[in-house]
Scaffold this active site. Structure first.
Site, PDB file in Angstrom:
ATOM      1  N   ASP A 104      -1.369  -5.577 -12.776  1.00 41.33           N
ATOM      2  CA  ASP A 104      -2.316  -5.417 -11.667  1.00 41.33           C
ATOM      3  C   ASP A 104      -2.962  -4.025 -11.716  1.00 41.33           C
ATOM      4  O   ASP A 104      -3.106  -3.359 -10.689  1.00 41.33           O
ATOM      5  CB  ASP A 104      -1.576  -5.627 -10.338  1.00 41.33           C
ATOM      6  CG  ASP A 104      -2.508  -6.122  -9.246  1.00 41.33           C
ATOM      7  OD1 ASP A 104      -3.640  -6.553  -9.554  1.00 41.33           O
ATOM      8  OD2 ASP A 104      -2.100  -6.067  -8.061  1.00 41.33           O
ATOM      9  N   VAL A 162       1.773   2.079   4.687  1.00 40.30           N
ATOM     10  CA  VAL A 162       2.203   3.248   3.925  1.00 40.30           C
ATOM     11  C   VAL A 162       1.776   4.497   4.695  1.00 40.30           C
ATOM     12  O   VAL A 162       0.615   4.608   5.112  1.00 40.30           O
ATOM     13  CB  VAL A 162       1.592   3.245   2.506  1.00 40.30           C
ATOM     14  CG1 VAL A 162       2.042   4.474   1.725  1.00 40.30           C
ATOM     15  CG2 VAL A 162       1.991   1.980   1.751  1.00 40.30           C
ATOM     16  N   ALA A 165      -0.083  -6.274   2.228  1.00 42.21           N
ATOM     17  CA  ALA A 165       0.045  -7.545   2.923  1.00 42.21           C
ATOM     18  C   ALA A 165       1.157  -7.516   3.967  1.00 42.21           C
ATOM     19  O   ALA A 165       1.008  -8.045   5.064  1.00 42.21           O
ATOM     20  CB  ALA A 165       0.295  -8.643   1.898  1.00 42.21           C
ATOM     21  N   PHE A 166       2.284  -6.914   3.627  1.00 36.41           N
ATOM     22  CA  PHE A 166       3.441  -6.910   4.534  1.00 36.41           C
ATOM     23  C   PHE A 166       3.905  -5.496   4.843  1.00 36.41           C
ATOM     24  O   PHE A 166       5.046  -5.291   5.227  1.00 36.41           O
ATOM     25  CB  PHE A 166       4.619  -7.644   3.884  1.00 36.41           C
ATOM     26  CG  PHE A 166       4.278  -9.021   3.416  1.00 36.41           C
ATOM     27  CD1 PHE A 166       4.027 -10.026   4.332  1.00 36.41           C
ATOM     28  CD2 PHE A 166       4.209  -9.311   2.073  1.00 36.41           C
ATOM     29  CE1 PHE A 166       3.709 -11.303   3.900  1.00 36.41           C
ATOM     30  CE2 PHE A 166       3.896 -10.583   1.629  1.00 36.41           C
ATOM     31  CZ  PHE A 166       3.633 -11.584   2.548  1.00 36.41           C
ATOM     32  N   SER A 167       3.070  -4.520   4.585  1.00 37.60           N
ATOM     33  CA  SER A 167       3.577  -3.152   4.678  1.00 37.60           C
ATOM     34  C   SER A 167       2.519  -2.194   5.193  1.00 37.60           C
ATOM     35  O   SER A 167       1.325  -2.470   5.148  1.00 37.60           O
ATOM     36  CB  SER A 167       4.018  -2.697   3.286  1.00 37.60           C
ATOM     37  OG  SER A 167       2.902  -2.684   2.418  1.00 37.60           O
ATOM     38  N   MET A 185      -1.596   6.184   5.312  1.00 37.43           N
ATOM     39  CA  MET A 185      -2.290   6.292   4.017  1.00 37.43           C
ATOM     40  C   MET A 185      -2.929   4.969   3.585  1.00 37.43           C
ATOM     41  O   MET A 185      -3.891   4.943   2.853  1.00 37.43           O
ATOM     42  CB  MET A 185      -1.315   6.731   2.909  1.00 37.43           C
ATOM     43  CG  MET A 185      -0.690   8.091   3.095  1.00 37.43           C
ATOM     44  SD  MET A 185      -1.893   9.416   3.157  1.00 37.43           S
ATOM     45  CE  MET A 185      -2.539   9.443   1.499  1.00 37.43           C
ATOM     46  N   GLY A 186      -2.335   3.876   3.996  1.00 42.23           N
ATOM     47  CA  GLY A 186      -2.874   2.588   3.558  1.00 42.23           C
ATOM     48  C   GLY A 186      -1.957   1.471   4.021  1.00 42.23           C
ATOM     49  O   GLY A 186      -0.951   1.704   4.697  1.00 42.23           O
ATOM     50  N   ASP A 187      -2.334   0.265   3.699  1.00 45.00           N
ATOM     51  CA  ASP A 187      -1.435  -0.849   4.010  1.00 45.00           C
ATOM     52  C   ASP A 187      -1.564  -1.947   2.977  1.00 45.00           C
ATOM     53  O   ASP A 187      -2.519  -2.008   2.215  1.00 45.00           O
ATOM     54  CB  ASP A 187      -1.665  -1.391   5.428  1.00 45.00           C
ATOM     55  CG  ASP A 187      -3.133  -1.613   5.721  1.00 45.00           C
ATOM     56  OD1 ASP A 187      -3.890  -1.890   4.764  1.00 45.00           O
ATOM     57  OD2 ASP A 187      -3.521  -1.508   6.888  1.00 45.00           O
TER      58      ASP A 187
HETATM   59  N1  LIG Z   1       2.629   6.964  -2.990  1.00 43.00           N
HETATM   60  C1  LIG Z   1       1.545   6.808  -2.247  1.00 43.00           C
HETATM   61  N2  LIG Z   1       0.845   7.880  -1.826  1.00 43.00           N
HETATM   62  C2  LIG Z   1      -0.276   7.717  -1.069  1.00 43.00           C
HETATM   63  N3  LIG Z   1      -0.768   6.531  -0.682  1.00 43.00           N
HETATM   64  C3  LIG Z   1      -0.117   5.428  -1.071  1.00 43.00           C
HETATM   65  C4  LIG Z   1       1.074   5.506  -1.869  1.00 43.00           C
HETATM   66  N4  LIG Z   1       1.501   4.251  -2.128  1.00 43.00           N
HETATM   67  C5  LIG Z   1       0.618   3.429  -1.526  1.00 43.00           C
HETATM   68  N5  LIG Z   1      -0.346   4.122  -0.885  1.00 43.00           N
HETATM   69  C6  LIG Z   1      -1.482   3.557  -0.124  1.00 43.00           C
HETATM   70  O1  LIG Z   1      -1.071   2.361   0.497  1.00 43.00           O
HETATM   71  C7  LIG Z   1      -1.802   1.245  -0.042  1.00 43.00           C
HETATM   72  C8  LIG Z   1      -0.887   0.028  -0.146  1.00 43.00           C
HETATM   73  O2  LIG Z   1       0.189   0.324  -1.009  1.00 43.00           O
HETATM   74  P1  LIG Z   1       0.763  -0.743  -2.026  1.00 43.00           P
HETATM   75  O3  LIG Z   1      -0.371  -1.212  -2.884  1.00 43.00           O
HETATM   76  O4  LIG Z   1       1.963  -0.225  -2.683  1.00 43.00           O
HETATM   77  O5  LIG Z   1       1.174  -1.851  -0.974  1.00 43.00           O
HETATM   78  P2  LIG Z   1       1.302  -3.384  -1.224  1.00 43.00           P
HETATM   79  O6  LIG Z   1       2.028  -3.961  -0.062  1.00 43.00           O
HETATM   80  O7  LIG Z   1       1.907  -3.597  -2.551  1.00 43.00           O
HETATM   81  O8  LIG Z   1      -0.224  -3.763  -1.177  1.00 43.00           O
HETATM   82  P3  LIG Z   1      -0.859  -5.089  -1.708  1.00 43.00           P
HETATM   83  O9  LIG Z   1      -0.543  -6.116  -0.696  1.00 43.00           O
HETATM   84  O10 LIG Z   1      -2.312  -4.722  -1.804  1.00 43.00           O
HETATM   85  O11 LIG Z   1      -0.238  -5.289  -3.032  1.00 43.00           O
HETATM   86  C9  LIG Z   1      -2.321   1.734  -1.380  1.00 43.00           C
HETATM   87  O12 LIG Z   1      -3.449   1.016  -1.788  1.00 43.00           O
HETATM   88  C10 LIG Z   1      -2.617   3.189  -1.073  1.00 43.00           C
HETATM   89  O13 LIG Z   1      -3.840   3.323  -0.384  1.00 43.00           O
END
Ligand SMILES: Nc1ncnc2c1ncn2[C@@H]1O[C@H](COP(=O)(O)OP(=O)(O)OP(=O)(O)O)[C@@H](O)[C@H]1O
Length: 527
Positions: A196, A87, A83-85, A79-81
Site C-alpha cells: 500500500d 492518530v 477507518a477504526f482509529s 494528526m489524522g485518522d
Molecule cells: N507516526 C505518525 N506521525 C504522524 N502522523 C501519523 C503517524 N501515523 C499516522 N499518522 C496520520 O494518521 C493517518 C492515519 O494513520 P494510518 O494510515 O496508520 O491509519 P489507518 O487506520 O491504517 O488508516 P487507513 O484506514 O487509511 O489505513 C495517516 O494518514 C497520517 O496522517
C-alpha cells in the site's frame, strides 16, 4: 501549533485571494484600478473571520480526548485518522518525548479485523530502519489498542504534493530514494511486502524551506509555490526524512522451513522464488506510481469510470503527457517505464531501481526558465486544493480514492492471477512465524451483505476496513471527478492546453484502438 482546521481555513483564504488577484488583470482589457483602501465593512469582516478562527482553535483544543489506559501521555494534537482509529501527537510523560499515538477502537472491529491490526503491530515490531516509521510500544485497554509510534510531524506526503503542485527532480529523488531504501529493507531483510505504498502512507519530518534565489516554475504553472533551495543530504520543499507508514495491508513472505525470506537460500524452489518476486513487484509498481505523481503532480492512471480505470491499470496504459512532462528528464521517464510495466517479470526489482542512473545522478542545478506561449495551468491536485477546503475536501478525497482504486486493481490483478496459478501447488510461501496472520489476505475480495465482491461492486478496494470509501454504496463506484473540480475546471474553457486528466480519460473504444498500436506494457507516448 495551529490545528489542521485552522490552517486549512487560512490556506483557503490565501488561495482565494491569490487566485482573484492573479486572474483579474488577465481578463481586463483596460488596466485594473489601483487597490482601494479597506472599507470599514471589509475590516469588520476580516476581524470577524479572525475571531471565528480563534474560537474554532479553542474549541478544537478543548475537544482533544483522554483515554483510559493512556494516562502516561499528554495528547497535544490530532494528526489524522483511519477507518477504526485516530492518530494523535502526544508527549510521553515518562520520557518527555514527542510521539504519535494511534488509538484503535477495538469494539468496532470483528475478529479478522482485530487479527489484522495485530498483524500490523507484529510486522512493525520486527522492523528497524530510518525509512520505516518505528513502533515505540504497544498496549491495550478494554476498549482500545494503543500503538505508540515515532512522530512524523510533517504528516502525509500527499498534502505536500498538493501544496507544492509537484516536486523538482532533485526533491523527487530525495523522497523516492528514501522510500526505496525502506522498501529494500522490507523486501530483502524482513521479507515483508507493504502492498500500500502511496503518498498518503508516506510521512515526513519537516525542515524549513529556504526560499529559492531564482524560483523555478515550469512555464505553464499558474500558482506553483516555491519549493525552496534543495540541500543535498538534507532535503527541500519542507521535506526532510521520509518514512513508510501503515502496514495494515502488508504481507510477510517467509520461507516456512528456513524462517528466512524466500529465495535467500540456494535450494529454494524456483516457483517459490518467482512467487515472492511477484509479491514484491506490487510495491515496485506502486513506487512507479508515486514517482510519476511526485514529478508531475497527478497520478499515472486516472478515469472517472471504475471500469475504464480498471482496464487502464490492467493494461498499463498511461502517458507522459505534454506539456506537463516536457521538462522532465528522459532518464526519469525511462525509470518509470521500467516500473509501470505490466509484466511483473520485466519490472525492476528494488536493486535494479536503486542502480538506475537517475537514482544515482548528482542533484542538478535548477534549469533556466523556458518560455511558454500557452495558458498557465494548475496541476489537478492543486485545482482540487483550490476548489475545495484542503485536506478533507471531496476533491482530495476523490483523488485519494483514485489511488486506492488503482492500487487495489493492480494488487488483485497480479495476486489473483498468481493465486490461481499456484493453487494446489503450495507455492505461496507466505507461511512462517506469522503464518496464520496472513490468512485474511486470501480474502482480498471481501464480501458484503449482498455477497458481491469488493471492487466489482464499487468499493475502493479490497481493504474493507470500516467503509472508509466515500463512494461505496448500492449504485456502484464512480469517481466523481467533474464534481470534484478536477476535470470540470479543465473542460470549461482552457483552450491552449488540455488537462492531463482530460487527456487521460480515454474511452474503452480508444483503449482498444490504442492496444493494437502498442506493444504490451509500453506507455502511450503523446505530445
Ligand atoms: N507516526 C505518525 N506521525 C504522524 N502522523 C501519523 C503517524 N501515523 C499516522 N499518522 C496520520 O494518521 C493517518 C492515519 O494513520 P494510518 O494510515 O496508520 O491509519 P489507518 O487506520 O491504517 O488508516 P487507513 O484506514 O487509511 O489505513 C495517516 O494518514 C497520517 O496522517
Amino acid at each position: 501549533m495551529p490545528s489542521a482546521g485552522v490552517l486549512d481555513t487560512f490556506k483557503n483564504l490565501l488561495r482565494h485571494g491569490k487566485h482573484h488577484n492573479h486572474a483579474a488583470p488577465k481578463q481586463a482589457t483596460t488596466p485594473s484600478p489601483p487597490p482601494q483602501p479597506e472599507t470599514p465593512a471589509e475590516e469588520k469582516m476580516a476581524r470577524e473571520a479572525a475571531e471565528q478562527i480563534v474560537r474554532q482553535e479553542r474549541e478544537l483544543k478543548s475537544q482533544l480526548p483522554s483515554y483510559k489506559g493512556l494516562e502516561n501521555f499528554k495528547i497535544t494534537e490530532k494528526m489524522g485518522d483511519g477507518a477504526f482509529s485516530n492518530v494523535y501527537a502526544a508527549t510521553d510523560l515518562t520520557t518527555n518525548k514527542k510521539v504519535a499515538v494511534k488509538v484503535v477502537r477495538k469494539y468496532e472491529l470483528n475478529s479478522s479485523q482485530r487479527a489484522n491490526i495485530l498483524k500490523e503491530v507484529q510486522i512493525m515490531r520486527g522492523t528497524n530502519h530510518p525509512s520505516v516509521v518505528k513502533l515505540v510500544s504497544f498496549s491495550e485497554s478494554d476498549e482500545h489498542y494503543f500503538l505508540v509510534l515515532e512522530l512524523m510531524e510533517g504528516g502525509e506526503l500527499f498534502h505536500q504534493i498538493v501544496k507544492l503542485t509537484y516536486f523538482s527532480e532533485n526533491l523527487s529523488r530525495h523522497v523516492i530514494l528514501q522510500v526505496a531504501h525502506g522498501i529494500r529493507y522490507l523486501h530483502e531483510e524482513r521479507g515483508v511486502v507493504h502492498r500500500d505504498i502511496k503518498p498518503e502512507n508516506l510521512l515526513f519530518q519537516r525542515i524549513p524551506i529556504i526560499p529559492s534565489k531564482v524560483p523555478v516554475r515550469r512555464p505553464y504553472d499558474e500558482e506553483k509555490e516555491d519549493e525552496g533551495e534543495f540541500v543535498p543530504g538534507v532535503g527541500g520543499g519542507g521535506i526532510g526524512r521520509v518514512k513508510i507508514a501503515d502496514f495494515g495491508l502488508s504481507k510477510v513472505v517467509w520461507n516456512e522451513e528456513t524462517m528466512t525470506p524466500c529465495g535467500t537460500v540456494g535450494y529454494t524452489a524456483p516457483e517459490i522464488v518467482k512467487d515472492e518476486r511477484y509479491s514484491k513487484s506490487v510495491d515496485m509498481w506502486a513506487l512507479g506510481c508515486v514517482l510519476y505523481t511526485l514529478l508531475c503532480g497527478f497520478p499515472p492512471f486516472y478515469d472517472e469510470s471504475i471500469n475504464v480505470l480498471t482496464e487502464k491499470v490492467a493494461r498499463g496504459y498511461y502517458t507522459f503527457l505534454s506539456p506537463w512532462w516536457d521538462d522532465i528528464s528522459p532518464s526519469a521517464k525511462d525509470l518509470i517505464t521500467h516500473l509501470l510495466c505490466v509484466d511483473p517479470a520485466q519490472r525492476y526489482t528494488i536493486d535494479e531501481f536503486l542502480a538506475h542512473p537517475w537514482c544515482n545522478a548528482a542533484p542538478a542545478p535548477p534549469p533556466p526558465p523556458t518560455p511558454y506561449l500557452g495558458q498557465p495551468m494548475d496541476s489537478p491536485l492543486l485545482s482540487a486544493a483550490k476548489g475545495r477546503a484542503e485536506g478533507r475536501s471531496p476533491g482530495i478525497a476523490t483523488l485519494k480514492e483514485a489511488f486506492d482504486v488503482t492500487y487495489a486493481v493492480h494488487r488483485m490483478e497480479e495476486e489473483g492471477a498468481r493465486r490461481r496459478k499456484y493453487k494446489g501447488r503450495g507455492g505461496a510461501g507466505a507461511r512462517g512465524f506469522l503464518g496464520g496472520l496472513n490468512e485474511d489476505d486470501e480474502e482480498d475480495f471481501a464480501e458484503d451483505d449482498s455477497g458481491k465482491k469488493g471492487i466489482a461492486d464499487g468499493r475502493a478496494g479490497p481493504r474493507d476496513r470500516g467503509g472508509k470509501s466515500k463512494s461505496a454504496g448500492t449504485k456502484g463506484f464512480e469517481l466523481d471527478l467533474d464534481g470534484a473540480t478536477l476535470l470540470g475546471r479543465r473542460h470549461r474553457g482552457k483552450g491552449a492546453v488540455r488537462s492531463p486528466l482530460a487527456e487521460n480519460v480515454t474511452s474503452m473504444q480508444s483503449l482498444q484502438l490504442a492496444e493494437s498500436d502498442l506493444p504490451p506494457g509500453s506507455p502511450m507516448q503523446i505530445g
